[in-house]
Design an enzyme around this catalytic site. Structure first.
Site, PDB file in Angstrom:
ATOM      1  CE  LYS A 138      30.309  34.688  40.234  1.00  0.00           C
ATOM      2  NZ  LYS A 138      29.040  34.008  40.627  1.00  0.00           N
ATOM      3  CG  ASP A 156      26.890  39.070  42.560  1.00  0.00           C
ATOM      4  OD1 ASP A 156      26.403  40.152  42.167  1.00  0.00           O
ATOM      5  OD2 ASP A 156      26.915  38.740  43.761  1.00  0.00           O
TER       6      ASP A 156
END
Length: 243
Positions: A138, A156
């Protein structure tokens, strides 16, 4: 005479896949029109600053991180400065972001790793970024997409919640979800797609009581009705972008 044509017709699975791709891209276009200024809300001037800010954003808000980073960036302008930082001083600066001891440890190790393995520079490849302390896919995709212009999907909390509500995937594993969503869109769209979805998640499609009645993609969303459907009541749930 019977002509065999069955093999030439698209299967129901293929038709379903085509419909999913069209709906997903329609939703993204509507989000882009709704949030024309959607972008990374972390303040930064270079790849290192974005990398540090993204690490600090874990279990915190972008607003809070942006309040802390000007002092942090001024005090530690490069990787060598993080590697040589005084732990207590750095912990004190990071305390408002939460989990400051773990984040301090990550930044100290990050600075050392960058100096030792990458001449103090943030690498621009996913396979290198994910080897750094405190950096997962991420974080790597945030840095690649916004500091290097390399397309990446940022899975996320908001992104993961919305792609399941939209019916784009059922995956809860971020890596598998990233792969499935990537297959629905051209690679060039990945970074902006992430911004569009995340902005929508922060402003309208909340974890609890989403503003369904004030949603620009309500007609295409299979989760419509999970939140407030009355337009006037839903409008009050919209959270405006930060100033």
């Amino acid at each position: 005479m019977v002509i065999e044509v069955a093999e030439e017709l698209p299967s129901s699975r293929d038709r379903s896949r085509t419909a999913l791709v069209r709906r997903a891209r329609t939703i993204n276009r509507a989000l882009a029109e709704t949030y024309p200024d959607a972008h990374c809300e972390l303040d930064f001037r270079n790849p290192l600053e974005l990398l540090v800010a993204t690490i600090l954003s874990a279990q915190s808000t972008d607003r809070r991180v942006n309040q802390v980073t000007p002092t942090v960036f001024a005090r530690y302008p490069d990787a060598a400065a993080y590697a040589a930082a005084d732990r207590v001083e750095l912990e004190t600066l990071l305390q408002p972001t939460g989990f400051f001891r773990a984040k301090t440890d990550s930044l100290l190790k990050l600075g050392a790793a960058l100096v030792e393995r990458f001449d103090g520079e943030v690498p621009g490849r996913l396979e290198d970024l994910v080897t750094l302390p405190g950096v997962g896919r991420k974080t790597a995709n945030v840095v690649l997409g916004n500091a290097f212009g390399v397309p990446g999907i940022t899975v996320d909390t908001h992104f993961g919640r919305l792609i399941r509500r939209f019916g784009w995937t059922r995956e809860t594993d971020p890596v598998k979800a990233e792969a499935e969503i990537g297959a629905l869109f051209p690679k060039a769209d990945w970074t902006q797609l992430s911004h569009n979805v995340i902005w929508h998640g922060r402003r309208r499609c909340h974890a609890r009581n989403p503003a369904c009645g004030a949603c620009p993609i309500a007609r295409w969303c299979p989760a419509f009705g999970e939140g407030e459907t009355d337009p006037k009541k839903a409008a009050k749930l919209i959270r405006e972008p930060r100033g």
